[in-house]
Design a protein around this motif. Structure first.
Motif, mmCIF file in Angstrom:
data_model
loop_
_atom_site.group_PDB
_atom_site.id
_atom_site.type_symbol
_atom_site.label_atom_id
_atom_site.label_comp_id
_atom_site.label_asym_id
_atom_site.label_seq_id
_atom_site.Cartn_x
_atom_site.Cartn_y
_atom_site.Cartn_z
ATOM 1 N N TRP A 119 0.823 -1.207 0.000
ATOM 2 C CA TRP A 119 0.000 0.000 0.000
ATOM 3 C C TRP A 119 0.860 1.261 0.000
ATOM 4 C CZ3 TRP A 119 0.586 -3.315 4.135
ATOM 5 C CH2 TRP A 119 1.112 -2.787 5.322
ATOM 6 N N VAL A 120 0.206 2.388 -0.310
ATOM 7 C CA VAL A 120 0.843 3.705 -0.243
ATOM 8 C C VAL A 120 0.047 4.519 0.775
ATOM 9 C CG1 VAL A 120 1.381 5.833 -1.500
ATOM 10 C CG2 VAL A 120 1.572 3.615 -2.665
ATOM 11 N N THR A 121 0.733 5.082 1.768
ATOM 12 C CA THR A 121 0.028 5.906 2.751
ATOM 13 C C THR A 121 0.037 7.358 2.299
ATOM 14 O OG1 THR A 121 0.712 4.405 4.501
ATOM 15 C CG2 THR A 121 -0.087 6.568 5.196
ATOM 16 N N VAL A 122 -1.177 7.926 2.233
ATOM 17 C CA VAL A 122 -1.354 9.337 1.901
ATOM 18 C C VAL A 122 -1.507 10.061 3.225
ATOM 19 C CG1 VAL A 122 -2.824 10.990 0.677
ATOM 20 C CG2 VAL A 122 -2.521 8.680 -0.238
ATOM 21 N N THR A 123 -0.646 11.056 3.485
ATOM 22 C CA THR A 123 -0.607 11.641 4.824
ATOM 23 C C THR A 123 -1.431 12.931 4.944
ATOM 24 O OG1 THR A 123 1.411 12.802 4.222
ATOM 25 C CG2 THR A 123 1.664 10.677 5.339
ATOM 26 N N LYS A 124 -1.742 13.567 3.803
ATOM 27 C CA LYS A 124 -2.470 14.852 3.839
ATOM 28 C C LYS A 124 -3.631 14.791 2.851
ATOM 29 C CE LYS A 124 0.805 17.514 6.033
ATOM 30 N NZ LYS A 124 2.049 17.883 5.355
ATOM 31 N N PRO A 125 -4.624 15.712 3.009
ATOM 32 C CA PRO A 125 -5.736 15.706 2.054
ATOM 33 C C PRO A 125 -5.219 15.805 0.613
ATOM 34 C CG PRO A 125 -6.211 17.192 3.867
ATOM 35 C CD PRO A 125 -4.786 16.750 4.048
ATOM 36 N N ALA A 126 -5.791 15.020 -0.271
ATOM 37 C CA ALA A 126 -5.297 14.974 -1.653
ATOM 38 C C ALA A 126 -6.290 14.247 -2.545
ATOM 39 C CB ALA A 126 -3.954 14.225 -1.699
ATOM 40 N N VAL A 127 -6.195 14.515 -3.834
ATOM 41 C CA VAL A 127 -6.893 13.676 -4.808
ATOM 42 C C VAL A 127 -5.828 12.801 -5.452
ATOM 43 C CG1 VAL A 127 -8.304 13.628 -6.903
ATOM 44 C CG2 VAL A 127 -8.637 15.450 -5.210
ATOM 45 N N VAL A 128 -6.057 11.493 -5.419
ATOM 46 C CA VAL A 128 -5.055 10.547 -5.927
ATOM 47 C C VAL A 128 -5.755 9.484 -6.774
ATOM 48 C CG1 VAL A 128 -3.590 10.871 -3.883
ATOM 49 C CG2 VAL A 128 -5.227 8.977 -3.934
ATOM 50 N N ALA A 129 -4.950 8.748 -7.537
ATOM 51 C CA ALA A 129 -5.500 7.587 -8.248
ATOM 52 C C ALA A 129 -4.559 6.403 -8.042
ATOM 53 C CB ALA A 129 -5.670 7.889 -9.730
ATOM 54 N N GLY A 130 -5.147 5.230 -7.853
ATOM 55 C CA GLY A 130 -4.367 3.995 -7.759
ATOM 56 C C GLY A 130 -4.705 3.137 -8.962
ATOM 57 N N TRP A 131 -3.704 2.533 -9.579
ATOM 58 C CA TRP A 131 -3.908 1.681 -10.750
ATOM 59 C C TRP A 131 -3.371 0.285 -10.446
ATOM 60 C CZ3 TRP A 131 -4.590 3.925 -16.014
ATOM 61 C CH2 TRP A 131 -4.655 5.337 -16.025
ATOM 62 N N ALA A 132 -4.138 -0.731 -10.804
ATOM 63 C CA ALA A 132 -3.675 -2.118 -10.624
ATOM 64 C C ALA A 132 -4.185 -2.948 -11.790
ATOM 65 C CB ALA A 132 -4.197 -2.669 -9.310
ATOM 66 N N PRO A 133 -3.583 -4.119 -12.045
ATOM 67 C CA PRO A 133 -4.039 -4.965 -13.152
ATOM 68 C C PRO A 133 -5.537 -5.230 -13.021
ATOM 69 C CG PRO A 133 -2.062 -5.881 -12.153
ATOM 70 C CD PRO A 133 -2.481 -4.725 -11.299
ATOM 71 N N LYS A 134 -6.237 -5.169 -14.141
ATOM 72 C CA LYS A 134 -7.706 -5.371 -14.139
ATOM 73 C C LYS A 134 -8.071 -6.610 -13.349
ATOM 74 C CE LYS A 134 -9.627 -3.105 -18.120
ATOM 75 N NZ LYS A 134 -8.785 -2.976 -19.318
ATOM 76 N N GLY A 135 -9.022 -6.469 -12.418
ATOM 77 C CA GLY A 135 -9.441 -7.605 -11.596
ATOM 78 C C GLY A 135 -8.867 -7.523 -10.195
ATOM 79 N N VAL A 136 -7.762 -6.790 -10.038
ATOM 80 C CA VAL A 136 -7.153 -6.647 -8.714
ATOM 81 C C VAL A 136 -7.755 -5.405 -8.044
ATOM 82 C CG1 VAL A 136 -5.004 -6.193 -7.464
ATOM 83 C CG2 VAL A 136 -4.997 -7.732 -9.424
ATOM 84 N N ASP A 137 -8.118 -5.548 -6.791
ATOM 85 C CA ASP A 137 -8.741 -4.446 -6.072
ATOM 86 C C ASP A 137 -7.753 -3.347 -5.694
ATOM 87 O OD1 ASP A 137 -11.383 -4.921 -5.898
ATOM 88 O OD2 ASP A 137 -11.339 -5.847 -3.909
ATOM 89 N N VAL A 138 -8.205 -2.108 -5.837
ATOM 90 C CA VAL A 138 -7.496 -0.986 -5.209
ATOM 91 C C VAL A 138 -8.515 -0.362 -4.265
ATOM 92 C CG1 VAL A 138 -6.299 1.194 -5.541
ATOM 93 C CG2 VAL A 138 -6.132 -0.585 -7.286
ATOM 94 N N LEU A 139 -8.161 -0.220 -3.007
ATOM 95 C CA LEU A 139 -9.137 0.319 -2.062
ATOM 96 C C LEU A 139 -8.450 1.180 -1.018
ATOM 97 C CD1 LEU A 139 -8.832 -1.810 0.597
ATOM 98 C CD2 LEU A 139 -9.871 -3.274 -1.093
ATOM 99 N N THR A 140 -9.282 1.910 -0.275
ATOM 100 C CA THR A 140 -8.707 2.753 0.774
ATOM 101 C C THR A 140 -9.081 2.176 2.127
ATOM 102 O OG1 THR A 140 -10.699 4.108 0.879
ATOM 103 C CG2 THR A 140 -8.940 4.867 -0.563
ATOM 104 N N ARG A 141 -8.268 2.480 3.128
ATOM 105 C CA ARG A 141 -8.598 2.096 4.498
ATOM 106 C C ARG A 141 -7.888 3.082 5.421
ATOM 107 N NH1 ARG A 141 -4.372 -2.965 4.812
ATOM 108 N NH2 ARG A 141 -2.532 -1.650 5.129
ATOM 109 N N LYS A 142 -8.355 3.159 6.629
ATOM 110 C CA LYS A 142 -7.694 3.994 7.613
ATOM 111 C C LYS A 142 -6.228 3.550 7.713
ATOM 112 C CE LYS A 142 -7.869 5.155 12.445
ATOM 113 N NZ LYS A 142 -8.248 4.649 13.756
#
Ligand code: GDP
Length: 369
Positions: A343-366
Motif C-alpha cells: 500500500w501507499v500511505t497518503v498523509t495529507k488531504p489529496a486527490v489521488v489515483a491507484g492503478w492495478a491490473p484489471k481484476g485486482v482491487d485498489v481500495l482505501t482504508r484507515k
C-alpha cells in the motif's frame, strides 16, 4: 462442438476469453497443458507453482457448504489472516456463517511489518476493521507462523476459548495457514502420526484432523482462493518478488501534485491534486518504486513495462492485464491498498489515483501505520 475442459485444481470450466472470471487460462498455456495432460486454470497454475504446500482450491459451492458446516458445529473458529494483505484475506460474510461460535482472529506474518509498530495499536486496528465487516472476534492475536516461539501464546488462547470444544482453522490461501498448522503439530509432540483426513459432508473437500488432549479435534480446512489477489496475475518468479520475505522497509517520497509513482510495472499511484506532501510506500523491498511526471506516465508505462518497470518480466507482458484506474479524494491519513502487493500511505488531504491490473482491487482504508 468443442470438448469441455475442467481445471484439475479447482474444477472450474476452462475458458480463454475472460481473464477475470473463473477458469481462465491463456490460449498458449491451454495448449501446453493439453500437450502434457495437465490443464489448470491460470490462478491454480500460478498458486500451485508458487506454494510448496499446495492448498486445495474450492469451487464456490463447496466453499459455501464448508462455511455452513462451521455454523452447525459447536466449536471455536480460528480465522487466520495475512496482516500484510489484510483486506485480501478476509472471508466475505464469515460472521454470518459462524453462528454463535466464537471467532479467534489471528493476524499472521507480523514479522513483515516494521518492528517499531506497537502490537496493541495493530490489534486495535484489526478489531476496528473486523467490526466494519460485521465480525466480532473474541480475541485478536498476532503471530509469525515461521517462528516456533510464537506458537505458545496461540495455543494458550485456543485452549482458553475452545472450552473443551473442537477447533476449526479457516483462512484464504496464502495467509500461512499450512505453515501455522505444521508449527502446531510440531509443538504437540507425538501427534504427527495420528493425523487423519476426512471429508466435509456434501463436498469433495478434505479436512485434516488433529486430535487434541481431551478427545476433541483441531480441523484444518481448505483455503479459499481470493479472486482479487495480485497472485492470480503473476508468474512464479514475480510472485516471489511481490511477496515480502522479511521486514518491509517503508520508503518516503515527497511528491508534488502532478507526479506519479510506479510500483514496478504492477501498480501505479498518481498524485493529482493537493499540497506537496510525504507519501510512504509499503511493498516488498525487492520492488523499486519509480517516480515520474503524471502527464507522461501513460507513455512511460507503455515504453518501460517489462523493462525498467518489472515485474512483470518481458515474456509476461503480453499476457499481463492492463492497469485499471481508481480515483480517490482523501481527507485524512489513509492507505491506498493494492490487494496483495502492499500500500501507499497518503498523509495529507489529496486527490489521488491507484492503478492495478484489471481484476485486482485498489481500495482505501484507515492508515495502518
Ligand atoms: P496457506 O496457503 O494459507 O496454507 O499458506 P502457506 O502456509 O502455504 O504460506 C504461504 C506463504 O507465506 C509461504 O511462502 C510461507 O512461507 C509464507 N509464510 C507463512 N507464514 C509466514 C509468516 O509468519 N511470515 C512470513 N514472512 N511468511 C510466512
Amino acid at each position: 462442438m468443442e470438448e469441455e475442459l475442467f481445471c484439475i485444481g479447482c474444477g472450474a470450466k476452462i475458458q480463454t476469453e475472460h481473464p477475470n472470471e473463473l477458469g481462465y487460462t491463456p490460449q498458449s498455456a491451454l495448449e501446453k497443458g493439453l500437450a502434457n495432460g495437465e490443464v489448470y486454470c491460470q490462478r491454480c497454475f500460478r498458486l500451485r507453482h508458487y506454494n510448496e504446500i499446495q492448498d486445495v482450491s474450492l469451487t464456490d459451492d463447496d466453499f459455501l457448504r464448508l462455511l455452513n458446516e462451521l455454523g452447525k458445529a459447536d466449536a471455536l473458529i480460528v480465522n487466520v489472516v495475512d496482516i500484510f494483505d489484510f483486506n485480501g484475506s478476509l472471508i466475505p460474510g464469515l460472521h454470518r456463517f459462524v453462528g454463535d461460535n466464537p471467532v479467534l482472529l489471528v493476524g499472521n506474518k507480523v514479522d513483515l511489518l516494521p518492528k517499531s509498530l506497537k502490537r496493541g495499536k495493530l490489534t486495535q486496528w484489526m478489531r476496528e476493521r473486523a467490526h466494519e465487516e460485521g465480525l466480532r472476534p473474541v480475541d485478536i492475536l498476532l503471530t509469525s507462523a515461521r517462528k516456533s516461539n510464537e506458537m505458545a501464546e496461540l495455543l494458550e488462547k485456543i485452549e482458553e476459548y475452545r472450552k473443551g470444544r473442537d477447533v476449526f482453522v479457516v483462512g484464504v490461501t496464502n495467509v500461512g495457514k499450512s505453515t501455522l498448522i505444521n508449527q502446531i503439530i510440531k509443538q504437540t509432540a507425538g501427534v504427527q502420526d495420528l493425523i487423519t483426513t476426512s471429508q466435509f459432508p456434501g463436498t469433495t473437500l478434505d479436512k485434516i484432523e488433529i486430535p487434541l488432549d481431551d478427545g476433541q479435534f483441531l480441523f484444518d480446512t481448505p483455503g479459499i482462493i481470493h479472486r482479487h489477489q495480485m497472485a492470480h496475475y503473476l508468474g512464479k518468479k514475480d510472485l516471489k518478488i511481490i511477496a515480502p520475505h522479511k521486514e518491509i522497509k517503508p520508503k518516503t517520497y515527497q511528491l508534488n501534485a502532478g507526479q506519479t509513482l510506479f510500483l514496478g510495472g504492477l501498480a501505479r499511484f498518481d498524485f493529482i491534486q493537493g499540497d506537496r506532501a510525504p507519501f510512504v510506500t509499503y511493498v516488498s523491498n525487492d520492488i523499486d518504486p519509480h517516480r515520474t511526471k503524471l502527464e507522461k506516465a501513460d507513455e512511460f508505462y507503455q515504453k518501460h513495462v517489462g523493462g525498467l518497470l518489472q515485474p512483470p518480466r518481458p515474456d509476461e507482458v503480453a499476457d499481463f492485464p492492463d492497469l485499471a484506474r481508481f480515483e480517490f479524494s482523501i481527507k485524512e491519513k489513509t492507505d491506498i491498498v493494492f490487494a496483495g502487493l502492499g500500500w501507499v500511505t497518503v498523509t495529507k488531504p489529496a486527490v489521488v489515483a491507484g492503478w492495478a491490473p484489471k481484476g485486482v482491487d485498489v481500495l482505501t482504508r484507515k492508515a495502518l501505520i
